[in-house]
Design an enzyme around this catalytic site. Structure first.
Site, PDB file in Angstrom:
ATOM      1  N   CYS D  36       0.774  -1.228   0.000  1.00 58.92           N
ATOM      2  CA  CYS D  36       0.000   0.000   0.000  1.00 58.92           C
ATOM      3  C   CYS D  36       0.817   1.297   0.000  1.00 58.92           C
ATOM      4  CB  CYS D  36      -0.961   0.051   1.179  1.00 58.92           C
ATOM      5  SG  CYS D  36      -1.958  -1.420   1.340  1.00 58.92           S
ATOM      6  N   CYS D 281      11.390   0.279   8.468  1.00 58.50           N
ATOM      7  CA  CYS D 281      11.674  -0.941   7.710  1.00 58.50           C
ATOM      8  C   CYS D 281      12.879  -0.748   6.801  1.00 58.50           C
ATOM      9  CB  CYS D 281      10.445  -1.288   6.875  1.00 58.50           C
ATOM     10  SG  CYS D 281      10.728  -2.563   5.648  1.00 58.50           S
ATOM     11  N   SER D 328      15.434  -3.485  -9.762  1.00 60.60           N
ATOM     12  CA  SER D 328      15.764  -3.298  -8.350  1.00 60.60           C
ATOM     13  C   SER D 328      17.244  -3.439  -8.031  1.00 60.60           C
ATOM     14  CB  SER D 328      14.930  -4.262  -7.499  1.00 60.60           C
ATOM     15  OG  SER D 328      15.141  -5.583  -7.944  1.00 60.60           O
ATOM     16  N   ASP D 390      21.627  -8.187  -7.298  1.00 60.24           N
ATOM     17  CA  ASP D 390      20.180  -8.090  -7.084  1.00 60.24           C
ATOM     18  C   ASP D 390      19.950  -7.679  -5.636  1.00 60.24           C
ATOM     19  OD1 ASP D 390      17.529  -8.039  -7.695  1.00 60.24           O
ATOM     20  OD2 ASP D 390      17.371 -10.135  -8.271  1.00 60.24           O
ATOM     21  N   ASP D 391      18.716  -7.249  -5.352  1.00 57.11           N
ATOM     22  CA  ASP D 391      18.464  -6.757  -3.991  1.00 57.11           C
ATOM     23  C   ASP D 391      18.235  -7.872  -2.993  1.00 57.11           C
ATOM     24  OD1 ASP D 391      15.209  -6.933  -3.588  1.00 57.11           O
ATOM     25  OD2 ASP D 391      15.833  -6.692  -5.668  1.00 57.11           O
ATOM     26  N   CYS D 427       7.747 -11.158   7.832  1.00 53.22           N
ATOM     27  CA  CYS D 427       7.520  -9.781   8.260  1.00 53.22           C
ATOM     28  C   CYS D 427       6.077  -9.647   8.725  1.00 53.22           C
ATOM     29  CB  CYS D 427       7.794  -8.821   7.099  1.00 53.22           C
ATOM     30  SG  CYS D 427       7.322  -7.118   7.483  1.00 53.22           S
ATOM     31  N   CYS D 478      14.228  -1.428  11.514  1.00 53.08           N
ATOM     32  CA  CYS D 478      13.795  -2.809  11.727  1.00 53.08           C
ATOM     33  C   CYS D 478      14.433  -3.656  10.639  1.00 53.08           C
ATOM     34  CB  CYS D 478      12.268  -2.925  11.632  1.00 53.08           C
ATOM     35  SG  CYS D 478      11.693  -4.652  11.653  1.00 53.08           S
ATOM     36  N   CYS D 481      13.398  -9.152   9.238  1.00 52.28           N
ATOM     37  CA  CYS D 481      13.307 -10.192   8.208  1.00 52.28           C
ATOM     38  C   CYS D 481      14.670 -10.828   7.950  1.00 52.28           C
ATOM     39  CB  CYS D 481      12.687  -9.642   6.922  1.00 52.28           C
ATOM     40  SG  CYS D 481      13.489  -8.171   6.276  1.00 52.28           S
TER      41      CYS D 481
END
Lengths: 508, 508, 508, 508
Positions: D36, D281, D328, D390-391, D427, D478, D481
């Site tokens: 969102c 995050c 990304s 890559d991320d 998460c 945070c 993850c």
């Protein structure tokens, strides 16, 4: 579109284009299909305030019963044509937004189509707009050519290519060809009429003219109206009431009527009707046309009512109530009731809302469509001896369903009366009968049909009576689908061409 | 959705969502609107082959006349609900693809809706599915609560939030609340019925049960049918014929009927009808229901025909033909014709094809809709003295148009007869009348209306006769819209709430 | 479609059809447009499991950059053609449902189109399927004919009619004409090539053959691939990787390659290239083609990178970062950075999500599109001296916007480098430049443009360098849009025909 | 929507509604999903000319990467809310026509949504508009509550019903409840914040106020901008550039900012951050946010570039070219290249055009999507030793495909570097990882993953380095993850609730 690779095969189903998913599955109107309705308007100077697009839209809505598979409107603004057309019914093919985006123009023409092949195909949507050596032409056609194959063969031998193989495209080719040696578009159209055989009621727009054409036999109706000082043409007079037009007169068989800035003119393509024999389709009176239309001088409603009266004279019966199958049997039922003095009543409720069916085997789907479309009014049927009137029986399945509904609703007796003779022969002039072999009257006699349907008695109108229902019309009639007497010779190949097995094409 | 910022204002128009552009502009069915149709099916073990989604779809098609603004189907598969619903008519809201994607389930419920505010709004589409402490509930509602505001105020004071402020959402809240202190869903619903005032015919699905509920007055119809060994509920019996169901009986006022794996059970929420007074809406017989439905023992068709007969007795006239305004006046016209011995005939052709209008001022659009929807059958009208029957006159505009059509078609005299009394009072039980002030009968007496319409005579059915048309029904009637005698007290605020001027909300 | 009423006017905008409302407003790809991509597959016996429709769909997706205005797929099943095509991008024109409904077939051809007139028009969507004396033909075309008017005039004098006046329809006509006197379709096509002038890369399907044709100049690319044992043709080699095909070779200028059940064959239409001069469009390397394509032996990416290197040699500058305008300037920026040793960096973020704009004046809409499409990466731009590389400047508006974004983001200096020479001349071979007069380089010299854009310096690649970027290619080049040296004579009338003022047609 | 019948089961997939057939099948953005984006605008007096709907539309377009499953805009016109929202991306859900029909208003809020359950469901589309005792509220939410079940249980025990069980609906309930005992909406929201646990960045519109709220941990970004004299809030600062707004500042963790006619005010819900520990995050920097956003003082682009630099320091390698996986991995690749001095280059071409896939088994479809989405640039890859950045790696399938593409394109060596640590933990704060068990790093160590992917070496960024990439931010982070260290306790039941097996509900 699906297009076959061989000239023997050009009329094969033209299949799916990118079909609008929002199109509802249309409940079949019946088992016999008429083909197309046409409209055209020429706005005379001073009538600028007329909204030609609205008028044409509303006219097409009033002609929707003549064709539900595609709809289109073309505006001619001083020689520039703009078109909105698509598969689907008027409400779906002619979106509000698209019509708003159309420019205004002096001439507007419109078309609703039924295709005999029952497939949604955008390639033959009309108005067809073509450009040729003398500019652009817009063509709307109702009818069917019988010498299509002969014309096609000849054109192809000259290098012609076809994108749809519709009659309209063929007519456009012939006009373009004739125009090369004609001093005017009118003259080219007259020359074209001498090349074409079969049924054609046309509304044509050249850059500056609106032209209505009716074949010399007058197979399909076509009439002239007036809105303010402007002229319009329509397949049926019923639309004039909706669009505020006054009915002027029918276009004569073999006549072309031309409207342009100088006014309105009429020409005849033949000294007299070629063989002094006009042949308006009787089925227009029996089934196709709207009851509030008047064709060649005769009210369709009155013709149907008269058919009901004659039907009683030929096939009287003692009963409690006369009913019509909605909607096509209702008018004749009025006549039968009046002649017989048996009370007219309502036996069926027709659901006017359109359906979209959840996927299921085709057969079950058809049954569901019938079940949701028509229900018997048990409260009015129970215990009664019913005379049920319909306009025709084609394959017999729908009639059988109707009889079953009545019996289940408690009818004591069911007497079926058909306001036309047994349907026995294919039509080559614009009415589609799926397959001659599927015609129940080809396979059974009346007694056998009565047994198959489960009725207590069955009676058809005779051909003799049929020819009386529109007595006084300004034209003669074609009743070939009942009598087998075709008003002109049908080339053997037309049928092969249209309905033959698919033939694969292999290069030599 | 447009939602107002103040509690005084919750029933204001809930405006546009992302409206399907393919939705046709619907020609107004009339000027009075019924509200909603409900259906539910519980597939008994052994009836797995029943296609519950198809059946519900076809049933909704048969209830389409009760609501054309949204449609929905919910499948309950062992406590998991899957729903397809959207604004639009059945064919548009319930797409083939979406229905195919629905899982199967034992219980299927369906709904068609009319909203009194005439705006396409997805927020209140039904079936409404909610989850609460005891799982999920699916709710389909037909009717209108009169103590909505009172219930809302109380719930809000407890912290409730509303996403649509529909009656269905309110009923869901009350059931959830009552269920906290009830041993079963049946018990919770009985407790709920004691909280609700007004009209409600409900089909509810709890995780394992299908439940039908009719308010103690029985304002709206609701009946029980059987398909194979499975039970179904429907607003009107007419759908049973379409889906292959057998009519069993009406749900009684104040009754709840529960179907689950153990079978079917009935409960009554009241010792007797609270005040021993049931009050089925007379307008169901006069206009709303389909003629092939039987409500509380009386055929709708027969009731209408009887209305026509009584109408003749009260307002006889010498004429050449009796005609009905399609479709709602046709049945009463049969009765008037039978009683008067004046021949029944057809005066109007109704175009069954739906339209989409090119943009133009609203007023002209309405006129065009009328013009394209209805044409006079001049061939049958010309020179005749016509009795034209309609079910009601609301604002008078449509009636005036109808009279003009007849006059233009050459009618010598036009005598209008209305098969119900003058419409004078708002309905609070599920029939929408736009605005009491717009009711022509509020502003004019019969003589004045006749003059306004331009008819030669005008006659309404009396309230006394009206109460005879469904004589023998198992219930009493509500004729408040004619008589002003409301069967239960109407809180003053309900009206303010629903129709008041918009009030802006300012934070304190 | 809007179609003009005069032969002088046939290329006027073909306007609105019933446009899918769900089509997003496409952000302009740029200001120069390439025209069309083609694909074809012939499934060799034994490769039946290949999903030809999926492969063609995926190939069109990979060619989408060559045309976003319409897309189409035609399946040829033993001589029967079935087509799905519509305006819109691949995802919109080729719906999943429509593709599923297509029958399978040995031969599948596909097309994406850009029309120079920038209007959504269904009349010229391809593949074009026509029927003529030897069956059906499917045609996909990329290019532009320069003798269109001459051919049209001659055909019209023989009675030809046109429904779209597209090059594809013209080519179909010529093939049909030539086939009358040719022993085979191959022979007819060779004869046709001698009639056509200009750019054409074709994929044609006759009933039993798949045929690829490249004009003798080789203006547009066309190449051959192999999937399993089956052959396919594509405008660009980049699609082969996506569909699992192996690149075999380019089609030669003047070559036709035919695949049928007997295998693959090659023919040449000319003894040698007519004038020993081939002329592949340089703009394919500069802008049109995808960087992962290899055209006539040269990697598009490498050509662009080389352009960047040469650009540095011609226009060096001292700076902190070299950036490309996404996406078309990124490759040359790599080259400039490598040659200059200035770090390559990212200056812009391109929003990849497509937009639909709320109505507003056209100008503001364009500005909003630019604003939402491209944002400067201030964090990486601020305080730096930036070399910004783009492939070309057309009208200059977009470039000016880009410079403004950089300045607003805090760039200390902005040096613009263009990886091609000033764009000065119209293209008649398939690249659309809206209007020669709108070309900024026609009106201003480099210094003036630099001032207009607000850059600190501006440098274009020279024509000499441009001709080095694809050194080693198997063909010669056309750089007419930069140099004005057209490889073949341009008839004066072509331009009049396509871009002239509208002329009204009046009947004589 | 499919809704489960049991409270244990409320978060089960909410299935199909009447899904727009025109929606393309979206190629998966990746395997990790953010949830969102929110936007809100309050037009100050004097700024009436601002087109709030256009601005919000464009802002949502700029936030589209945060959610592609539904989009919505609500206009608040003096307390009356009008909403357009639907499933689908901005271009599809917010049609031009629907936006045009929206009334104007002082306050406009907007939302794009990603749902963790990956099903198109209209029931939870936002802005959510509810009405309660103090009027209406519009709510847009980004985040995830961890005490959802606890709150739900308590509310249900008070009789609450839920129509979607979304966090937004829950938050609305709590605000309504708190408002009963709060003197103002601000106070009610502060009280609400003390009830909620987890991540929430909210934009709320009360009848007269626009309110932005960020949870005390600051899990999700939220910032304030200014257009003219008007204020706006957005999830990411990148949209300000597109809509002509100036970035003012971030909303602080635990802060609420209120804009009304009196101006702008800020409140803090806590004396200090509850535990003096904020936790933005980290994945926002790594992957979710757009590179041109600045979050809590740190440029996302710079954070990613820094990640690439640190990645080189931790995992250097000798190679010929550094490439990023589009889009990304591109930014980190720039950093790795800069730090390593290995040239940065392009290895992949990403097809920016969206696809719709012909039906085929799901697995093959996914493969085709990858094939058509990404192709290797063989001309630049062949023979080179490649570092590919890559991320993150989630399940490993996409990474394996990328490696295969490089190898097939002729890469001599492939060294994969990941700009974040191994992804090991679910998460609970708004980022969706399908299933912890599917995380490749849970099942394999780095060496095993390298073998599975077929790379020559593999290196992840360490947690220590990760915490340096946004050094200087105004908040803490945070990284749960990666590290498993959750900043607040996760109730055991949240997970059961959201991902448990379906449980059937049986009535007691």
């Amino acid at each position: 579109m699906q297009q076959s690779g061989n000239e023997e095969n050009f009329m094969q189903p033209l299949a799916y284009r990118n079909i609008d998913k929002h199109l509802p599955v249309l409940p079949p109107k019946g088992e016999i299909y008429d083909e197309c309705g046409v409209f055209g308007l020429y706005k005379t100077d001073g009538d600028e305030e007329l909204n030609g697009i609205s008028i044409t839209h509303d006219a097409l809505l009033g002609l929707q019963h003549r064709g539900q598979e595609s709809a289109g409107i073309a505006v001619n603004n001083n020689g520039e044509f703009s078109t909105v057309k698509d598969v689907g019914m008027v409400y779906s093919a002619l979106s509000e937004k698209a019509l708003e985006d159309l420019p205004d123009g002096k001439i507007v023409i419109g078309h609703v189509r039924y295709t005999p092949l029952n497939l949604l195909d955008s390639s033959g949507t009309q108005p067809l707009i073509i450009r040729y050596i003398y500019g652009a032409l817009g063509i709307c056609h109702n009818g069917a050519l019988t010498n299509f194959k002969e014309l096609k063969d000849k054109l192809e031998q000259g290098g012609a290519i076809f994108q749809s193989y519709s009659d309209a495209e063929m007519i456009a080719y012939i006009i373009a060809e004739q125009r090369l040696h004609a001093p005017s578009i009118e003259d080219a159209i007259i020359k074209t009429m001498h090349k074409l055989r079969g049924a054609y009621s046309l509304v044509v727009s050249s850059p500056n003219k609106l032209i209505a054409v009716r074949d010399p036999y007058g197979f399909r109706p076509l009439c002239l109206g007036k809105i303010g000082n402007s002229y319009c043409f329509a397949s049926e007079s019923c639309v004039f009431q909706s669009v505020g037009a006054e009915f002027i007169r029918d276009i004569c068989p073999g006549e072309i009527v031309v409207v342009d800035s100088k006014g309105i003119n009429s020409y005849f393509a033949y000294e007299q009707n070629a063989e002094n024999k006009t042949s308006l389709c009787m089925f227009e009176y029996v089934y196709i046309a709207r009851p509030d239309s008047v064709i060649d001088g005769i009210s369709v409603y009155n013709a149907r009512k008269r058919a009901g009266e004659l039907l009683y004279l030929e096939h009287p019966v003692d009963a409690d109530m006369v009913c019509g199958v909605p909607d096509s049997g209702l008018d004749a039922a009025q006549g039968y009731a009046a002649a017989s003095k048996i009370p007219y009543g309502i036996a069926f409720i027709k659901n006017k809302y359109i359906a979209r069916m959840v996927s299921m085997p085709q057969k079950e789907k058809k049954k569901r469509l019938l079940n949701t479309k028509l229900t018997a009014l048990a409260a009015n049927v129970k215990g009664k001896r019913i005379v049920i009137i319909d306009d025709s029986i084609v394959r017999g399945e729908t009639s059988k369903h109707i009889v079953t509904l009545l019996k289940n609703a408690g009818a004591k007796e069911v007497h079926m009366r058909i306001s036309s003779p047994p349907f026995l022969h294919a039509c080559y002039f614009g009415v589609d009968v799926k397959n001659e072999d599927e015609l129940i009257a080809k396979r059974m006699n009346t007694q056998q049909i009565a047994e198959y349907l489960g009725v207590d008695s069955l009676g058809y109108l005779s051909c003799e009576s049929l020819n009386l229902i529109a007595q006084g019309a300004k034209v003669g009639f074609c009743d070939a689908c009942f009598s087998g007497k075709y008003p002109l010779e049908i080339p053997k190949e037309i049928f092969v061409d249209k309905f033959s097995e698919k033939i694969r094409f292999t290069e030599k």
